[in-house]
Design an enzyme around this catalytic site. Sequence first.
Site, short mmCIF file in Angstrom:
data_model
loop_
_atom_site.label_atom_id
_atom_site.label_comp_id
_atom_site.label_asym_id
_atom_site.label_seq_id
_atom_site.Cartn_x
_atom_site.Cartn_y
_atom_site.Cartn_z
N HIS A 249 -30.03 29.34 -7.11
CA HIS A 249 -29.31 29.81 -5.92
C HIS A 249 -29.15 28.70 -4.89
O HIS A 249 -30.15 28.13 -4.42
CB HIS A 249 -30.03 30.99 -5.27
N CYS B 293 -26.40 35.27 -8.70
CA CYS B 293 -27.65 34.93 -9.40
C CYS B 293 -27.82 35.83 -10.62
O CYS B 293 -28.18 35.36 -11.71
CB CYS B 293 -28.85 35.13 -8.48
N ASN C 253 -15.12 27.57 -1.29
CA ASN C 253 -15.15 27.98 0.11
C ASN C 253 -16.59 27.91 0.60
O ASN C 253 -17.48 28.51 0.01
CB ASN C 253 -14.62 29.41 0.24
N GLY D 155 -13.67 31.36 4.78
CA GLY D 155 -13.59 32.73 4.27
C GLY D 155 -14.54 33.01 3.12
O GLY D 155 -14.28 33.90 2.31
N ASP E 152 -13.15 36.00 -12.36
CA ASP E 152 -13.15 36.67 -11.06
C ASP E 152 -12.70 38.12 -11.25
O ASP E 152 -11.76 38.39 -11.99
CB ASP E 152 -12.23 35.93 -10.09
N HIS F 9 -13.93 28.10 -7.56
CA HIS F 9 -12.83 28.86 -8.15
C HIS F 9 -12.03 27.89 -9.02
O HIS F 9 -11.65 26.81 -8.56
CB HIS F 9 -11.89 29.40 -7.08
N HIS G 293 -20.02 28.69 -5.38
CA HIS G 293 -19.15 28.89 -6.53
C HIS G 293 -17.88 28.06 -6.39
O HIS G 293 -17.38 27.84 -5.29
CB HIS G 293 -18.78 30.37 -6.72
N HIS H 188 -23.34 32.62 -2.56
CA HIS H 188 -23.92 31.84 -3.67
C HIS H 188 -22.83 30.84 -4.06
O HIS H 188 -21.71 31.26 -4.41
CB HIS H 188 -24.28 32.76 -4.83
P1 AMP Z 1 -15.18 33.51 -1.84
O1 AMP Z 1 -14.27 34.13 -0.84
O2 AMP Z 1 -14.87 32.07 -2.11
O3 AMP Z 1 -16.64 33.76 -1.52
O4 AMP Z 1 -14.85 34.25 -3.20
C1 AMP Z 1 -15.64 35.24 -3.77
C2 AMP Z 1 -14.95 35.68 -5.05
O5 AMP Z 1 -15.88 36.38 -5.83
C3 AMP Z 1 -13.75 36.58 -4.83
O6 AMP Z 1 -12.61 35.99 -5.46
C4 AMP Z 1 -14.16 37.89 -5.52
O7 AMP Z 1 -13.09 38.52 -6.15
C5 AMP Z 1 -15.21 37.41 -6.50
N1 AMP Z 1 -16.24 38.36 -6.88
C6 AMP Z 1 -17.07 39.05 -6.06
N2 AMP Z 1 -17.94 39.77 -6.77
C7 AMP Z 1 -17.67 39.54 -8.08
C8 AMP Z 1 -18.23 40.01 -9.30
N3 AMP Z 1 -19.26 40.86 -9.34
N4 AMP Z 1 -17.70 39.55 -10.46
C9 AMP Z 1 -16.65 38.70 -10.45
N5 AMP Z 1 -16.09 38.22 -9.32
C10 AMP Z 1 -16.59 38.63 -8.16
#
Ligand code: AMP
Length: 115
Positions: A49, A10, A88, A94, A33, A103, A101, A99
Amino acid sequence: MAVHDDCIFCKIANHVIESDYVYEDDLVAAFRDMSPLAPTHVLVVPKDHYADLDDGVPAQTAAALLHAAEEVAKAEGITKSGFRVVSNSGADAGQAVGHLHLHVLGGRRLTDDFA
Ligand code: AMP
């Protein structure tokens, strides 16, 4: 706007914390990322959110997320070589950040079982 004070995505999506942005519009933001798994590894998140894809995401927001994923791929020059879009949702997938997202991954041959 439904922004949670304790949610890192957020804060990034709404520029409370700045990041390395690749794309942005009224509904979503895309940023790199922090632990990239490929030469292009960008996260696309809604500015409001939602915990995951099962959290009542409006169709307009869902469309904006996919549109942004395509814009990211174009900006990164990986539409011809190919790219992967993954979201995910929940424990078995995993999901680490609660929030929603997407990839966007590309820039190398993606043979692994990611993300
Ligand atoms: P997930 O497992 O799908 O929830 O992926 C979360 C992703 O967020 C991971 O690839 C982390 O490397 C990435 N991540 C977590 N915090 C940050 C951040 N502050 N800035 C950029 N990427 C982040």
